[in-house]
Design a protein around this motif. Structure first.
Motif, PDB file in Angstrom:
ATOM      1  N   LYS A  25     -41.652  -3.025  12.594  1.00  0.00           N
ATOM      2  CA  LYS A  25     -40.867  -3.588  13.562  1.00  0.00           C
ATOM      3  C   LYS A  25     -39.307  -3.541  13.562  1.00  0.00           C
ATOM      4  O   LYS A  25     -38.778  -3.526  12.314  1.00  0.00           O
ATOM      5  N   GLY A  26     -38.688  -3.287  14.538  1.00  0.00           N
ATOM      6  CA  GLY A  26     -37.203  -2.824  14.595  1.00  0.00           C
ATOM      7  C   GLY A  26     -36.835  -1.474  14.246  1.00  0.00           C
ATOM      8  O   GLY A  26     -35.633  -0.986  14.445  1.00  0.00           O
ATOM      9  N   ARG A  27     -37.891  -0.652  13.766  1.00  0.00           N
ATOM     10  CA  ARG A  27     -37.746   0.680  13.451  1.00  0.00           C
ATOM     11  C   ARG A  27     -38.413   1.636  14.553  1.00  0.00           C
ATOM     12  O   ARG A  27     -38.055   2.726  14.894  1.00  0.00           O
ATOM     13  N   PHE A  28     -39.494   1.286  14.931  1.00  0.00           N
ATOM     14  CA  PHE A  28     -40.333   2.044  15.773  1.00  0.00           C
ATOM     15  C   PHE A  28     -40.622   1.377  17.460  1.00  0.00           C
ATOM     16  O   PHE A  28     -40.497  -0.033  17.546  1.00  0.00           O
ATOM     17  N   THR A  29     -40.691   2.184  18.200  1.00  0.00           N
ATOM     18  CA  THR A  29     -40.758   1.834  19.691  1.00  0.00           C
ATOM     19  C   THR A  29     -41.933   2.599  20.333  1.00  0.00           C
ATOM     20  O   THR A  29     -41.927   3.874  20.338  1.00  0.00           O
ATOM     21  N   ILE A  30     -42.888   1.823  20.951  1.00  0.00           N
ATOM     22  CA  ILE A  30     -44.114   2.638  21.584  1.00  0.00           C
ATOM     23  C   ILE A  30     -43.592   2.424  23.040  1.00  0.00           C
ATOM     24  O   ILE A  30     -43.228   1.515  23.547  1.00  0.00           O
ATOM     25  N   SER A  31     -43.748   3.432  24.022  1.00  0.00           N
ATOM     26  CA  SER A  31     -43.628   3.314  25.183  1.00  0.00           C
ATOM     27  C   SER A  31     -44.589   4.224  26.125  1.00  0.00           C
ATOM     28  O   SER A  31     -45.344   5.207  25.507  1.00  0.00           O
ATOM     29  N   ARG A  32     -44.696   4.280  27.428  1.00  0.00           N
ATOM     30  CA  ARG A  32     -45.775   4.852  28.071  1.00  0.00           C
ATOM     31  C   ARG A  32     -45.432   5.150  29.515  1.00  0.00           C
ATOM     32  O   ARG A  32     -44.361   4.548  29.937  1.00  0.00           O
ATOM     33  N   ASP A  33     -45.612   6.216  30.189  1.00  0.00           N
ATOM     34  CA  ASP A  33     -45.533   6.471  31.460  1.00  0.00           C
ATOM     35  C   ASP A  33     -46.689   6.823  32.198  1.00  0.00           C
ATOM     36  O   ASP A  33     -47.407   8.103  31.817  1.00  0.00           O
ATOM     37  N   ASN A  34     -47.313   5.869  33.003  1.00  0.00           N
ATOM     38  CA  ASN A  34     -48.671   6.208  33.305  1.00  0.00           C
ATOM     39  C   ASN A  34     -48.891   7.144  34.385  1.00  0.00           C
ATOM     40  O   ASN A  34     -49.864   8.103  34.552  1.00  0.00           O
ATOM     41  N   ALA A  35     -47.544   7.439  35.109  1.00  0.00           N
ATOM     42  CA  ALA A  35     -47.744   8.682  36.018  1.00  0.00           C
ATOM     43  C   ALA A  35     -47.682  10.044  35.544  1.00  0.00           C
ATOM     44  O   ALA A  35     -48.145  11.060  36.049  1.00  0.00           O
ATOM     45  N   LYS A  36     -47.150  10.007  34.202  1.00  0.00           N
ATOM     46  CA  LYS A  36     -46.843  11.298  33.548  1.00  0.00           C
ATOM     47  C   LYS A  36     -48.103  11.605  32.466  1.00  0.00           C
ATOM     48  O   LYS A  36     -48.336  12.354  31.899  1.00  0.00           O
TER      49      LYS A  36
ATOM     50  N   LEU B 127     -53.306   0.580  12.082  1.00  0.00           N
ATOM     51  CA  LEU B 127     -52.716   0.475  13.458  1.00  0.00           C
ATOM     52  C   LEU B 127     -51.328   0.266  13.384  1.00  0.00           C
ATOM     53  O   LEU B 127     -50.709  -0.643  12.485  1.00  0.00           O
ATOM     54  N   VAL B 128     -50.233   1.224  13.941  1.00  0.00           N
ATOM     55  CA  VAL B 128     -49.073   0.820  13.814  1.00  0.00           C
ATOM     56  C   VAL B 128     -48.582   0.045  15.289  1.00  0.00           C
ATOM     57  O   VAL B 128     -47.393  -0.758  14.834  1.00  0.00           O
ATOM     58  N   ALA B 129     -48.726   0.621  16.555  1.00  0.00           N
ATOM     59  CA  ALA B 129     -48.191   0.208  17.453  1.00  0.00           C
ATOM     60  C   ALA B 129     -49.459   0.152  18.527  1.00  0.00           C
ATOM     61  O   ALA B 129     -49.902   0.911  18.773  1.00  0.00           O
ATOM     62  N   THR B 130     -49.234  -0.956  19.512  1.00  0.00           N
ATOM     63  CA  THR B 130     -50.107  -0.672  20.862  1.00  0.00           C
ATOM     64  C   THR B 130     -49.262  -1.161  22.085  1.00  0.00           C
ATOM     65  O   THR B 130     -48.147  -1.700  22.144  1.00  0.00           O
ATOM     66  N   ILE B 131     -49.678  -0.523  23.042  1.00  0.00           N
ATOM     67  CA  ILE B 131     -48.999  -0.970  24.516  1.00  0.00           C
ATOM     68  C   ILE B 131     -50.106  -1.073  25.412  1.00  0.00           C
ATOM     69  O   ILE B 131     -50.860  -0.033  25.413  1.00  0.00           O
ATOM     70  N   ARG B 132     -50.272  -2.067  26.146  1.00  0.00           N
ATOM     71  CA  ARG B 132     -51.052  -2.156  27.423  1.00  0.00           C
ATOM     72  C   ARG B 132     -50.591  -1.499  28.561  1.00  0.00           C
ATOM     73  O   ARG B 132     -49.350  -1.390  28.458  1.00  0.00           O
ATOM     74  N   SER B 133     -51.296  -1.455  29.505  1.00  0.00           N
ATOM     75  CA  SER B 133     -51.119  -0.591  30.538  1.00  0.00           C
ATOM     76  C   SER B 133     -49.871  -1.295  31.171  1.00  0.00           C
ATOM     77  O   SER B 133     -48.835  -0.491  32.078  1.00  0.00           O
ATOM     78  N   GLY B 134     -49.838  -2.396  31.417  1.00  0.00           N
ATOM     79  CA  GLY B 134     -48.480  -3.128  31.951  1.00  0.00           C
ATOM     80  C   GLY B 134     -47.419  -3.075  31.208  1.00  0.00           C
ATOM     81  O   GLY B 134     -46.242  -3.617  31.597  1.00  0.00           O
ATOM     82  N   GLY B 135     -47.350  -2.648  29.954  1.00  0.00           N
ATOM     83  CA  GLY B 135     -46.111  -2.549  29.087  1.00  0.00           C
ATOM     84  C   GLY B 135     -45.817  -3.433  27.945  1.00  0.00           C
ATOM     85  O   GLY B 135     -45.189  -3.242  26.864  1.00  0.00           O
ATOM     86  N   GLU B 136     -46.926  -4.349  27.696  1.00  0.00           N
ATOM     87  CA  GLU B 136     -46.962  -5.318  26.708  1.00  0.00           C
ATOM     88  C   GLU B 136     -47.189  -4.527  25.343  1.00  0.00           C
ATOM     89  O   GLU B 136     -48.124  -3.582  25.171  1.00  0.00           O
ATOM     90  N   THR B 137     -46.194  -4.874  24.267  1.00  0.00           N
ATOM     91  CA  THR B 137     -46.414  -4.000  23.043  1.00  0.00           C
ATOM     92  C   THR B 137     -46.707  -5.121  21.881  1.00  0.00           C
ATOM     93  O   THR B 137     -46.266  -6.057  21.831  1.00  0.00           O
ATOM     94  N   ASN B 138     -47.160  -4.299  20.720  1.00  0.00           N
ATOM     95  CA  ASN B 138     -47.370  -4.906  19.260  1.00  0.00           C
ATOM     96  C   ASN B 138     -47.005  -4.065  18.474  1.00  0.00           C
ATOM     97  O   ASN B 138     -47.444  -2.725  18.683  1.00  0.00           O
ATOM     98  N   TYR B 139     -46.546  -4.413  17.326  1.00  0.00           N
ATOM     99  CA  TYR B 139     -46.308  -3.595  16.143  1.00  0.00           C
ATOM    100  C   TYR B 139     -46.719  -4.357  14.723  1.00  0.00           C
ATOM    101  O   TYR B 139     -46.774  -5.340  14.562  1.00  0.00           O
ATOM    102  N   VAL B 140     -47.257  -3.257  13.945  1.00  0.00           N
ATOM    103  CA  VAL B 140     -47.489  -3.771  12.599  1.00  0.00           C
ATOM    104  C   VAL B 140     -45.886  -4.167  11.937  1.00  0.00           C
ATOM    105  O   VAL B 140     -44.907  -3.633  12.256  1.00  0.00           O
ATOM    106  N   GLY B 141     -46.028  -5.333  11.171  1.00  0.00           N
ATOM    107  CA  GLY B 141     -44.544  -5.596  10.559  1.00  0.00           C
ATOM    108  C   GLY B 141     -43.662  -4.768   9.962  1.00  0.00           C
ATOM    109  O   GLY B 141     -42.618  -4.938   9.975  1.00  0.00           O
ATOM    110  N   SER B 142     -44.283  -3.914   9.422  1.00  0.00           N
ATOM    111  CA  SER B 142     -43.336  -2.894   8.464  1.00  0.00           C
ATOM    112  C   SER B 142     -42.703  -1.976   9.195  1.00  0.00           C
ATOM    113  O   SER B 142     -42.006  -1.073   8.907  1.00  0.00           O
TER     114      SER B 142
END
Length: 115
Positions: free
Chosen positions: A64-75, A47-62
């Motif tokens: 963090k600071g380099r990867f960003t997960i994002s989402r657009d529910n409408a799209k 698991l690298v990164a997760t994002i909940r429907s409301g936007g809360e994110t989590n990342y594996v430590g390796s």
């Protein structure tokens, strides 16, 4: 209920960047928590990164600071922006959708970081 298709992988040099995209179809993205996993040859899926429907994110430590997960529910889209890539990031990256304890997977996209 949902089908996932990843894109954006490729070959990049160390220190470079890639943005992976995941397009969901067949269901409303807002119903799912989303994530990016990766699997290198001979290793288990990580698991690298997760994002909940409301936007809360989590990342594996390796990453963090380099990867960003994002989402657009409408799209119905999820992205993984990967910066400062390292050879250790080389893997097949998979988009994942989760609802309760049920998981759905895309086909994966190859990311190779090499000089």
């Amino acid at each position: 209920q949902v089908q996932l298709v990843e894109s954006g992988g490729g070959l990049v040099q160390p220190g470079g960047s890639l943005r992976l995209s995941c397009l969901a179809s067949g269901s409303s993205l807002r119903l799912y928590a989303m994530g990016w996993y990766r699997q290198a040859p001979g290793k288990q899926r990580e698991l690298v990164a997760t994002i909940r429907s409301g936007g809360e994110t989590n990342y594996v430590g390796s990453v963090k600071g380099r990867f960003t997960i994002s989402r657009d529910n409408a799209k119905n889209m999820v992205w993984l922006q990967m910066n400062s890539l390292k050879p250790e990031d080389t893997a097949v990256y998979y988009c994942n959708a989760r609802r309760s304890d049920n998981y759905w997977w895309g086909q994966g996209t190859q990311v190779t970081v090499s000089s």
